[in-house]
Design an enzyme around this catalytic site. Structure first.
Site, PDB file in Angstrom:
ATOM      1  N   GLU A 142       7.641  -5.073  -4.506  1.00  0.00           N
ATOM      2  CA  GLU A 142       6.842  -5.090  -5.727  1.00  0.00           C
ATOM      3  C   GLU A 142       7.749  -5.379  -6.929  1.00  0.00           C
ATOM      4  O   GLU A 142       8.845  -4.814  -7.031  1.00  0.00           O
ATOM      5  CB  GLU A 142       6.132  -3.745  -5.924  1.00  0.00           C
ATOM      6  CG  GLU A 142       5.230  -3.359  -4.754  1.00  0.00           C
ATOM      7  CD  GLU A 142       4.119  -4.339  -4.517  1.00  0.00           C
ATOM      8  OE1 GLU A 142       3.445  -4.742  -5.493  1.00  0.00           O
ATOM      9  OE2 GLU A 142       3.897  -4.727  -3.341  1.00  0.00           O
ATOM     10  N   THR A 198       0.835  -1.207   0.000  1.00  0.00           N
ATOM     11  CA  THR A 198       0.000   0.000   0.000  1.00  0.00           C
ATOM     12  C   THR A 198       0.866   1.252   0.000  1.00  0.00           C
ATOM     13  O   THR A 198       0.624   2.189  -0.768  1.00  0.00           O
ATOM     14  CB  THR A 198      -0.917   0.005   1.236  1.00  0.00           C
ATOM     15  OG1 THR A 198      -1.756  -1.153   1.206  1.00  0.00           O
ATOM     16  CG2 THR A 198      -1.769   1.255   1.278  1.00  0.00           C
ATOM     17  N   ILE A 199       1.883   1.248   0.858  1.00  0.00           N
ATOM     18  CA  ILE A 199       2.762   2.422   0.974  1.00  0.00           C
ATOM     19  C   ILE A 199       3.521   2.644  -0.329  1.00  0.00           C
ATOM     20  O   ILE A 199       3.692   3.783  -0.781  1.00  0.00           O
ATOM     21  CB  ILE A 199       3.733   2.253   2.157  1.00  0.00           C
ATOM     22  CG1 ILE A 199       2.951   2.046   3.466  1.00  0.00           C
ATOM     23  CG2 ILE A 199       4.662   3.462   2.261  1.00  0.00           C
ATOM     24  CD1 ILE A 199       1.864   3.080   3.721  1.00  0.00           C
ATOM     25  N   SER A 250      20.757   4.876   5.767  1.00  0.00           N
ATOM     26  CA  SER A 250      20.091   6.083   6.245  1.00  0.00           C
ATOM     27  C   SER A 250      19.208   6.659   5.145  1.00  0.00           C
ATOM     28  O   SER A 250      19.618   6.737   3.991  1.00  0.00           O
ATOM     29  CB  SER A 250      21.123   7.143   6.659  1.00  0.00           C
ATOM     30  OG  SER A 250      20.495   8.394   6.859  1.00  0.00           O
ATOM     31  N   ASP A 267      20.578  10.817   4.356  1.00  0.00           N
ATOM     32  CA  ASP A 267      21.950  11.250   4.063  1.00  0.00           C
ATOM     33  C   ASP A 267      22.191  11.584   2.599  1.00  0.00           C
ATOM     34  O   ASP A 267      23.297  11.944   2.204  1.00  0.00           O
ATOM     35  CB  ASP A 267      22.959  10.191   4.527  1.00  0.00           C
ATOM     36  CG  ASP A 267      22.808   8.853   3.790  1.00  0.00           C
ATOM     37  OD1 ASP A 267      21.883   8.736   2.965  1.00  0.00           O
ATOM     38  OD2 ASP A 267      23.606   7.935   4.061  1.00  0.00           O
TER      39      ASP A 267
END
Length: 294
Positions: free
Chosen positions: A271, A67-68, A210, A213
């Site tokens: 995905e 979904t995200i 990260s 960065d």
């Protein structure tokens, strides 16, 4: 501030559906308006994001990693990008973990109410975007081999069950990789490029990446065996391994170009929609997100 909640009612074990009314009531204490949208099929969430451009100050994605991924791919190209937040409701919820969101949605909504916002990097390859990782080879094979019944029964443990089934089946491919930091041409079994630190719900493989960065962490494993895997897992936060003779390469770069023979399926935040060749780059501080405690 106006908030829009985009809910995938089928994400994970559907736990968000039973709690969404309470969640929206809590959000109403912190936002001027809160509108709930429920998706019915793939693509609905992306359509909603595009329709909400300029109309919502905050978009809250309620669902799992799939979904995200869909919502970010609609949000990242917008000229007027609203603040983004995540209510975790899937199996691994990798990027929500990265930004410190509590995995209990009822606690995560309290973090959203605090409105602590930070800019985060977004990865891009071709016309697609990702928050967490881009990968080919073994990592894509592991994802492909996850049994749906195991995913529903065992949650994120299903990822590691698939690792066990897939390791001995790793097939090498020809890789040509170029970047501003390092290059390599030869055989490999996996390329993994991280923006966020979690994969499969754990930091074991991307723990030092990260998302703020302005760099992508690039890992190349040339052959499967205990030596490169242990070297990878023991990589320290700032250690780069650029020796072209080593079974493991690790470096940070702003942009990486990948060509393979044969063509490889790309796994992007879980995905699989594209194939190599690919150019992967980072968009620094591209999206503002509500974060939790890290």
């Amino acid at each position: 501030m106006k908030a829009a909640v985009i809910l995938n009612p089928n994400a994970g074990n559907k736990k968000l559906v039973n709690e969404i009314d309470f969640i929206c009531d809590r959000l109403n204490t912190a936002f001027e308006t809160v509108t709930l949208y429920k998706t019915e099929q793939p693509g609905d969430g992306a359509d909603l994001v595009r329709k909400l451009e300029g109309k919502a100050d905050v978009i809250i994605g309620a669902g799992g990693d799939g979904t995200i991924y869909e919502l970010i791919n609609a949000l990242a190209p917008l000229q007027q990008r609203p603040v983004f937040a995540i209510l975790p409701g899937g199996t691994c919820n990798d990027f929500s973990r990265a930004i410190g969101m509590n995995q209990n949605p009822l606690k995560a909504v309290e973090q959203i109410i605090e409105k602590q916002t930070e800019a985060v990097d977004v990865g891009k390859h071709g016309e697609d975007y990702f928050l967490n990782f881009w990968g080919i080879g073994l990592v894509a094979d592991v994802s492909e081999n996850i049994l749906e019944e195991n995913k529903e029964k065992f949650g994120k443990l299903s990822y590691y069950m698939s690792v066990g089934r897939t390791l001995n089946q790793a097939e090498p491919f020809q890789l040509k990789m170029t970047s501003e930091k390092a290059s390599y041409e030869g055989e490999a079994v996996m390329v993994l490029i991280g923006n966020g630190p979690f994969l499969g719900g754990t930091r074991a493989m991307l723990g030092n990446s990260s998302f703020q960065d302005g760099l992508l962490d690039v890992f190349v494993i040339k052959e499967m065996g205990i030596e490169p895997v242990m070297a990878w897992l023991q990589t320290s936060p700032d250690e780069e391994q650029l020796n072209p003779e080593s079974n493991l390469m690790h470096f940070r770069a702003k942009e990486v170009h990948i060509e393979t023979t044969p063509e490889k399926t790309v796994d992007c935040d879980g995905e699989k929609e594209t194939t190599t060749p690919s150019t992967i780059r980072v968009l620094h501080n591209h999206i503002n997100m509500i974060v939790g405690n890290r």
